[in-house]
Design an enzyme around this catalytic site. Structure first.
Site, PDB file in Angstrom:
ATOM      1  CE1 TYR A  13      46.682  40.431 -44.675  1.00 21.24           C
ATOM      2  CE2 TYR A  13      48.095  38.547 -44.502  1.00 21.24           C
ATOM      3  CZ  TYR A  13      47.887  39.564 -45.187  1.00 21.24           C
ATOM      4  OH  TYR A  13      48.852  40.293 -46.037  1.00 21.24           O
ATOM      5  CB  SER A  60      50.257  37.139 -48.357  1.00 25.81           C
ATOM      6  OG  SER A  60      50.847  36.759 -47.252  1.00 25.81           O
TER       7      SER A  60
HETATM    8  N1  LIG Z   1      53.876  44.194 -45.391  1.00 27.82           N
HETATM    9  C1  LIG Z   1      53.770  42.883 -45.693  1.00 27.82           C
HETATM   10  O1  LIG Z   1      55.078  42.537 -45.911  1.00 27.82           O
HETATM   11  C2  LIG Z   1      52.982  42.290 -46.493  1.00 27.82           C
HETATM   12  C3  LIG Z   1      53.258  40.797 -47.514  1.00 27.82           C
HETATM   13  C4  LIG Z   1      52.543  40.382 -48.467  1.00 27.82           C
HETATM   14  C5  LIG Z   1      51.147  41.018 -47.807  1.00 27.82           C
HETATM   15  N2  LIG Z   1      51.015  41.982 -48.138  1.00 27.82           N
HETATM   16  C6  LIG Z   1      49.841  42.896 -48.836  1.00 27.82           C
HETATM   17  O2  LIG Z   1      50.301  44.688 -49.715  1.00 27.82           O
HETATM   18  C7  LIG Z   1      49.060  44.577 -49.816  1.00 27.82           C
HETATM   19  C8  LIG Z   1      49.963  46.397 -48.806  1.00 27.82           C
HETATM   20  O3  LIG Z   1      49.352  46.445 -47.016  1.00 27.82           O
HETATM   21  P1  LIG Z   1      51.083  47.312 -47.186  1.00 27.82           P
HETATM   22  O4  LIG Z   1      51.897  46.585 -46.055  1.00 27.82           O
HETATM   23  O5  LIG Z   1      51.418  48.110 -47.977  1.00 27.82           O
HETATM   24  O6  LIG Z   1      50.459  48.158 -45.789  1.00 27.82           O
HETATM   25  P2  LIG Z   1      50.052  49.398 -45.070  1.00 27.82           P
HETATM   26  O7  LIG Z   1      51.059  49.675 -44.959  1.00 27.82           O
HETATM   27  O8  LIG Z   1      49.012  48.937 -43.981  1.00 27.82           O
HETATM   28  O9  LIG Z   1      48.761  50.384 -46.225  1.00 27.82           O
HETATM   29  C9  LIG Z   1      47.722  49.340 -46.723  1.00 27.82           C
HETATM   30  C10 LIG Z   1      47.654  50.442 -47.823  1.00 27.82           C
HETATM   31  O10 LIG Z   1      45.708  50.009 -48.265  1.00 27.82           O
HETATM   32  C11 LIG Z   1      44.888  50.723 -47.139  1.00 27.82           C
HETATM   33  N3  LIG Z   1      43.781  50.466 -46.919  1.00 27.82           N
HETATM   34  C12 LIG Z   1      43.397  49.669 -45.793  1.00 27.82           C
HETATM   35  N4  LIG Z   1      42.314  49.175 -45.253  1.00 27.82           N
HETATM   36  C13 LIG Z   1      41.884  49.405 -46.115  1.00 27.82           C
HETATM   37  C14 LIG Z   1      40.152  49.530 -46.414  1.00 27.82           C
HETATM   38  N5  LIG Z   1      39.799  48.917 -45.275  1.00 27.82           N
HETATM   39  N6  LIG Z   1      40.052  50.294 -47.486  1.00 27.82           N
HETATM   40  C15 LIG Z   1      40.586  50.648 -48.630  1.00 27.82           C
HETATM   41  N7  LIG Z   1      42.008  50.529 -48.525  1.00 27.82           N
HETATM   42  C16 LIG Z   1      42.810  50.270 -47.523  1.00 27.82           C
HETATM   43  C17 LIG Z   1      45.361  51.783 -46.634  1.00 27.82           C
HETATM   44  O11 LIG Z   1      44.664  53.066 -46.760  1.00 27.82           O
HETATM   45  P3  LIG Z   1      45.026  54.335 -46.075  1.00 27.82           P
HETATM   46  O12 LIG Z   1      44.496  53.449 -44.634  1.00 27.82           O
HETATM   47  O13 LIG Z   1      45.306  55.061 -46.132  1.00 27.82           O
HETATM   48  O14 LIG Z   1      43.530  53.873 -46.793  1.00 27.82           O
HETATM   49  C18 LIG Z   1      47.024  51.534 -47.471  1.00 27.82           C
HETATM   50  O15 LIG Z   1      47.450  52.252 -48.284  1.00 27.82           O
HETATM   51  C19 LIG Z   1      47.824  44.193 -48.707  1.00 27.82           C
HETATM   52  O16 LIG Z   1      47.415  43.364 -49.242  1.00 27.82           O
HETATM   53  C20 LIG Z   1      48.530  43.016 -47.110  1.00 27.82           C
HETATM   54  O17 LIG Z   1      48.451  42.257 -47.292  1.00 27.82           O
HETATM   55  C21 LIG Z   1      51.635  43.041 -47.445  1.00 27.82           C
END
Ligand SMILES: NC(=O)c1ccc[n+]([C@@H]2O[C@H](COP(=O)([O-])OP(=O)(O)OC[C@H]3O[C@@H](n4cnc5c(N)ncnc54)[C@H](OP(=O)(O)O)[C@@H]3O)[C@@H](O)[C@H]2O)c1
Length: 287
Positions: free
Chosen positions: A163, A150
């Protein structure tokens, strides 16, 4: 190498010409889902994960997709799930270590077990998956591991200490692996997204503490919400990752708006840390 995810020439090659098989964690929603959809559209055979397989049924209409149950809170089972999928796939050319969640709370405001769980899932299990994925790739002398960190590695987020630690730790791991895999034919990418409009904040844990009367906490939460709501949709991250994958080079890739992913990381190099902290506090209205 440090690269951006937007800009540069548009590649016409399909990802399937380089990556036959892929494993993507967190395929049920947000960034992971957008990445899976892109890979499938380009003919890659994808194994994608969620904690509940029912969240993946809409992807299974594509015969190139296989659902895998994987929970970051169960490290041994997560490793077995990966190993079983790798056997079925005949090895993975691409692994996107994406799944994750955040905790929003003052460090002392919640029980330490909450932070411990976040470290275990987001560093422990993700490092474990990197370990097993990389072993398979090194044996074949090819493959690409993408660790989704991130921009919080560069700019720690307010009231998200666990985080921030997890993401900085994952970036440090990737940097170590970039060094170790040099000259092996294996590529490692430390992928750092900025804000993208996903359900990330909806699944944020401990955010209920934002109902407290702490004005800085409430203001920081409003800032995080605004940033995510104003952010580009996840399809842009898939396009950014696509460019990085076609480059086939190890390195750090920042992906997001021009300000977040390019201007701010460049300018911050010249700012003393006190100024950096003051700007962050003002940015989130949490002075
Ligand atoms: N969105 C942003 O702006 C952003 C920015 C920087 C980094 N990120 C990173 O990108 C990644 C994805 O985030 P996102 O924004 O796409 O979030 P999201 O829409 O909440 O999706 C999260 C995904 O991770 C899975 N997940 C969550 N907790 C989990 C656990 N304990 N074990 C296994 N699977 C788990 C969920 O699957 P289920 O709930 O279906 O199991 C879902 O598929 C994360 O690592 C986040 O830190 C996101």
């Amino acid at each position: 190498m440090s690269a951006s995810c937007f800009g540069g020439p548009d590649h016409v090659a399909l990802l399937s010409s380089l990556y036959r098989t892929a494993f993507v964690t967190g395929a049920s929603a947000g960034l992971g889902r957008a990445i899976v959809e892109l890979l499938l559209a380009e003919g890659v055979r994808v194994w994608g994960t969620a904690r509940d397989a029912a969240r993946l049924t809409s992807l299974e209409v594509n015969s190139n997709f296989s659902a895998v149950v994987l929970d970051l809170d169960n490290p041994e089972e997560a490793e077995s799930a990966f190993a079983n999928a790798a056997t079925a796939a005949g090895g993975f050319d691409l692994v996107v270590n994406n799944a994750g969640y955040g905790v929003f709370a003052p460090f002392t405001g919640v029980d330490f077990s909450i932070w411990q769980k976040q470290f275990d899932a987001m560093i422990g299990t993700k490092a474990r998956l990197s370990h097993t994925a990389l072993r398979g790739m090194l044996a074949k002398k090819r493959g690409c591991l993408v660790n989704v960190a991130s921009l919080a590695t560069d700019f720690p987020l307010p009231f998200m200490s666990g985080y921030n630690v997890a993401k900085a730790g994952l970036s440090a791991l990737s940097e170590s692996l970039i060094f170790e895999t040099r000259g092996t034919g294996v590529v490692v990418i430390d992928f750092r997204p900025g804000d993208f409009r996903t359900g990330f904040n909806n699944t944020m844990q401990a955010k209920a503490v934002s109902g407290s009367d702490d004005a800085r906490l409430a203001s920081a939460w409003r800032g995080l919400e605004k940033n995510l709501n104003d952010a580009p949709p996840p399809k842009y991250i898939a396009a950014g990752l696509r460019k990085a994958l076609l480059r086939q080079r190890s390195g750090t890739v920042r992906c997001g708006s021009f300000f977040q992913a390019h201007l701010a990381p460049f300018l911050i190099r010249f700012a003393p840390s006190g100024l950096r902290r003051a700007i962050t506090a003002r940015y989130f209205g949490a002075v």
